[in-house]
Enzyme design. Structure first.
Site, short mmCIF file in Angstrom:
data_model
loop_
_atom_site.label_atom_id
_atom_site.label_comp_id
_atom_site.label_asym_id
_atom_site.label_seq_id
_atom_site.Cartn_x
_atom_site.Cartn_y
_atom_site.Cartn_z
N SER A 125 0.84 -1.20 0.00
CA SER A 125 0.00 0.00 0.00
C SER A 125 0.87 1.24 0.00
CB SER A 125 -0.85 -0.03 1.28
OG SER A 125 -1.42 1.23 1.52
N TYR A 149 -1.44 -0.89 11.01
CA TYR A 149 -1.73 -1.47 9.69
C TYR A 149 -0.55 -1.22 8.74
CZ TYR A 149 -3.45 -1.62 4.88
OH TYR A 149 -3.57 -1.86 3.52
N LYS A 153 2.35 -3.82 6.67
CA LYS A 153 2.73 -3.82 5.25
C LYS A 153 4.23 -3.65 5.11
CE LYS A 153 -1.30 -4.43 3.42
NZ LYS A 153 -1.61 -5.77 2.89
P1 NAD Z 1 -10.89 -6.88 1.64
O1 NAD Z 1 -11.06 -6.83 3.11
O2 NAD Z 1 -12.08 -6.74 0.78
O3 NAD Z 1 -10.13 -8.23 1.23
C1 NAD Z 1 -9.22 -8.88 2.09
C2 NAD Z 1 -9.71 -10.31 2.28
O4 NAD Z 1 -8.82 -11.02 3.15
C3 NAD Z 1 -11.10 -10.37 2.89
O5 NAD Z 1 -11.94 -11.10 2.03
C4 NAD Z 1 -10.89 -11.09 4.23
O6 NAD Z 1 -11.99 -11.91 4.57
C5 NAD Z 1 -9.61 -11.87 3.96
N1 NAD Z 1 -8.81 -12.20 5.14
C6 NAD Z 1 -8.38 -11.37 6.11
N2 NAD Z 1 -7.65 -12.05 7.01
C7 NAD Z 1 -7.60 -13.34 6.60
C8 NAD Z 1 -7.01 -14.52 7.11
N3 NAD Z 1 -6.33 -14.54 8.26
N4 NAD Z 1 -7.15 -15.67 6.41
C9 NAD Z 1 -7.87 -15.67 5.26
N5 NAD Z 1 -8.46 -14.59 4.73
C10 NAD Z 1 -8.33 -13.43 5.40
O7 NAD Z 1 -9.79 -5.79 1.26
P2 NAD Z 1 -9.29 -5.28 -0.16
O8 NAD Z 1 -9.61 -3.83 -0.24
O9 NAD Z 1 -9.72 -6.20 -1.23
O10 NAD Z 1 -7.71 -5.38 0.08
C11 NAD Z 1 -6.94 -6.47 -0.39
C12 NAD Z 1 -5.50 -6.27 0.02
O11 NAD Z 1 -5.03 -5.04 -0.54
C13 NAD Z 1 -5.28 -6.17 1.52
O12 NAD Z 1 -4.06 -6.82 1.85
C14 NAD Z 1 -5.16 -4.68 1.76
O13 NAD Z 1 -4.39 -4.38 2.90
C15 NAD Z 1 -4.47 -4.22 0.48
N6 NAD Z 1 -4.72 -2.81 0.15
C16 NAD Z 1 -6.01 -2.36 0.07
C17 NAD Z 1 -6.25 -1.02 -0.20
C18 NAD Z 1 -7.65 -0.48 -0.25
O14 NAD Z 1 -7.82 0.72 -0.11
N7 NAD Z 1 -8.68 -1.28 -0.47
C19 NAD Z 1 -5.17 -0.14 -0.42
C20 NAD Z 1 -3.87 -0.65 -0.35
C21 NAD Z 1 -3.66 -2.01 -0.06
C1 UD1 Z 2 -6.83 5.16 3.44
C2 UD1 Z 2 -6.03 4.60 4.61
C3 UD1 Z 2 -4.63 4.26 4.13
C4 UD1 Z 2 -4.66 3.34 2.92
C5 UD1 Z 2 -5.46 4.04 1.83
C6 UD1 Z 2 -5.49 3.17 0.60
C7 UD1 Z 2 -6.96 5.75 6.58
C8 UD1 Z 2 -6.72 6.77 7.64
N1 UD1 Z 2 -5.98 5.60 5.67
O1 UD1 Z 2 -6.23 6.36 3.08
O2 UD1 Z 2 -3.91 3.62 5.17
O3 UD1 Z 2 -3.36 3.09 2.46
O4 UD1 Z 2 -6.79 4.28 2.32
O5 UD1 Z 2 -6.68 3.18 -0.03
O6 UD1 Z 2 -7.98 5.05 6.55
N2 UD1 Z 2 -12.39 11.64 3.37
C9 UD1 Z 2 -13.40 12.51 3.74
N3 UD1 Z 2 -14.54 11.98 4.29
C10 UD1 Z 2 -14.72 10.64 4.48
C11 UD1 Z 2 -13.67 9.76 4.07
C12 UD1 Z 2 -12.52 10.30 3.54
O7 UD1 Z 2 -13.28 13.73 3.61
O8 UD1 Z 2 -15.76 10.22 4.97
C13 UD1 Z 2 -11.18 12.21 2.76
C14 UD1 Z 2 -9.89 11.91 3.51
O9 UD1 Z 2 -9.63 12.90 4.46
C15 UD1 Z 2 -8.88 11.88 2.35
C16 UD1 Z 2 -9.68 11.35 1.17
O10 UD1 Z 2 -11.05 11.60 1.48
O11 UD1 Z 2 -8.44 13.18 2.06
C17 UD1 Z 2 -9.50 9.86 0.92
O12 UD1 Z 2 -9.74 9.16 2.12
P1 UD1 Z 2 -9.78 7.56 2.18
O13 UD1 Z 2 -10.65 7.05 1.10
O14 UD1 Z 2 -10.10 7.17 3.59
O15 UD1 Z 2 -8.29 7.14 1.80
P2 UD1 Z 2 -6.88 7.60 2.44
O16 UD1 Z 2 -7.08 8.55 3.53
O17 UD1 Z 2 -6.00 7.99 1.33
#
Ligand code: NAD
Ligand code: UD1
Length: 337
Positions: A125, A149, A153
């Site tokens: 991330s 968190y 990572k």
């Molecule tokens: P998500 O929660 O939808 O998917 C993660 C999945 O992992 C879930 O289905 C959950 O049930 C499963 N899981 C968690 N712990 C587990 C375990 N111990 N054993 C088996 N399954 C388990 O999240 P996502 O948004 O699809 O994210 C996927 C990956 O990408 C994650 O590692 C997350 O940290 C990373 N990531 C997400 C974002 C984002 O904003 N969505 C941004 C950067 C990185």
């Molecule tokens: C979030 C995570 C970050 C992760 C990233 C990846 C937090 C604090 N950080 O970041 O660890 O790597 O997602 O997707 O959760 N905002 C509003 N109102 C809301 C929600 C968000 O104004 O209800 C604003 C936030 O202040 C920010 C932007 O929208 O400026 C995006 O927010 P968000 O979607 O939560 O993502 P990140 O903060 O970038």
């Protein structure tokens, strides 16, 4: 084509990646403990592709269960999405986050090693850049963690680095995602967060559908053009396709790579609100609130390295991201349930 083991494959990004893997001829096996997702996502994948993906409800912390899956299948590569991802929850329950994400990943790596499966794509991330001192952010920017968190990572990135140093038969792509949003164009799959969303786009779509009264905009006094925070939103389908490129790249030029997956464009919170209103035709009421702790003013990617290493570039613009997020939400007001 290859057989790919996808952990976390019923989740938001995982299920969209499974869909693109199948559309591109890969065989897929999914494992997830369903702690933050529903197996219904794989029914939707089946409806779109005609393919019923083998699914194991199992936990990363259960090494024996993973070994049993590896005994049944011969995998070429693993895409590792499974993990907990809520920043606030990680501050409240750090031990749970360290155990689930780090111990879970160690178990997976051991099972892979025992089965001589050494091709891995890992979901990292942009959080590993902490509070960035300059934008756009390139991969050589300083790394730091500002919450548990993010620390999970960063720690996993270091574990992978050390493992590669010890044994260069491993091929690994560490993908640092920026802000994934959007949904498959069909409108049948999308993000289905538990409870009240923390992230901007699912919050906006839930306001639009009438589940929440208004958007709280966290901060209007940042040093940005309209005072609200700037982020790099990336369509989940583009992100999914980045994983396919990473699998191909590991096959053609093995090694350890780390790269940003973002668009390189920064949009403010109000830009997103406006784009969403245009795409959906629904007004989004909002109120300015104080800044959210830990939020950076601006974070967006320098996506050059992904283009050079993977031959990948995000294609879908903010309008498409908003349209697809809306289509999913309006067709599925209660998500998968
Ligand atoms: P998500 O929660 O939808 O998917 C993660 C999945 O992992 C879930 O289905 C959950 O049930 C499963 N899981 C968690 N712990 C587990 C375990 N111990 N054993 C088996 N399954 C388990 O999240 P996502 O948004 O699809 O994210 C996927 C990956 O990408 C994650 O590692 C997350 O940290 C990373 N990531 C997400 C974002 C984002 O904003 N969505 C941004 C950067 C990185
Ligand atoms: C979030 C995570 C970050 C992760 C990233 C990846 C937090 C604090 N950080 O970041 O660890 O790597 O997602 O997707 O959760 N905002 C509003 N109102 C809301 C929600 C968000 O104004 O209800 C604003 C936030 O202040 C920010 C932007 O929208 O400026 C995006 O927010 P968000 O979607 O939560 O993502 P990140 O903060 O970038």
């Amino acid at each position: 084509m290859s057989k790919v083991f996808v952990t976390g494959g019923t989740g938001y990004i995982g299920s969209h990646t499974v869909l693109e893997l199948l559309r591109n001829g890969h065989e897929v096996v999914v494992m997830d403990n369903l702690s933050n997702s529903s197996a219904e996502s794989l029914n939707r994948v089946k409806a779109l592709t005609g393919i019923s993906v083998p699914f194991y409800q199992a936990d990363l912390l259960d090494k024996e269960a993973m070994s049993a899956i590896f005994a049944e299948h011969t995998f070429e590569s693993v895409v590792h999405f499974a993990g907990l991802k809520a920043v606030g929850e990680s501050v409240e329950k750090p031990l749970w986050y360290y155990k689930n994400n780090i111990t879970g990943t160690l178990n997976l790596l051991e099972v892979m090693q025992e089965n001589r499966v050494k091709n891995l794509v890992f979901s990292s991330s942009c959080t590993v850049y902490g509070e960035p001192d300059k934008v756009p952010i390139s991969e050589d920017a300083p790394l730091s963690a500002v919450n548990p968190y993010g620390q999970t990572k960063l720690t996993i990135e270091y574990i992978l680095r050390d493992l590669f140093q010890a044994d260069q038969d491993w091929n690994m792509a560490i993908l640092r995602y920026f802000n994934p949003v959007g949904a498959d164009q069909s409108g049948t799959m999308g993000e289905d967060p538990n409870g009240i969303p923390n992230n901007l786009m699912p919050y906006v779509t839930q306001v639009a559908v009438g589940h929440l009264p208004y958007l709280r905009v966290f901060g209007n006094d940042y040093p940005t053009q309209d005072g609200t925070g700037i982020r790099d939103y990336i369509h989940v389908t583009d992100l999914a396709l980045g994983h396919l490129k990473a699998i191909e790249t590991l096959r053609l030029s093995p090694g350890l790579i780390r790269c940003n997956l973002g668009t390189g464009n920064g949009y403010s919170v109000l830009d997103v609100v406006k784009a969403f209103e245009t795409a959906s035709g629904v007004a989004i009421p909002y109120q300015f609130m104080p800044r959210r702790a830990g939020d950076a003013a601006a974070a967006y990617a320098d996506p050059t390295l992904a283009e050079t290493l993977l031959g990948w570039r995000a294609e879908r613009d903010l309008e498409q991201m908003c349209k697809d997020s809306w289509k999913w939400q309006v067709n599925n007001p209660n998500g998968y349930s």
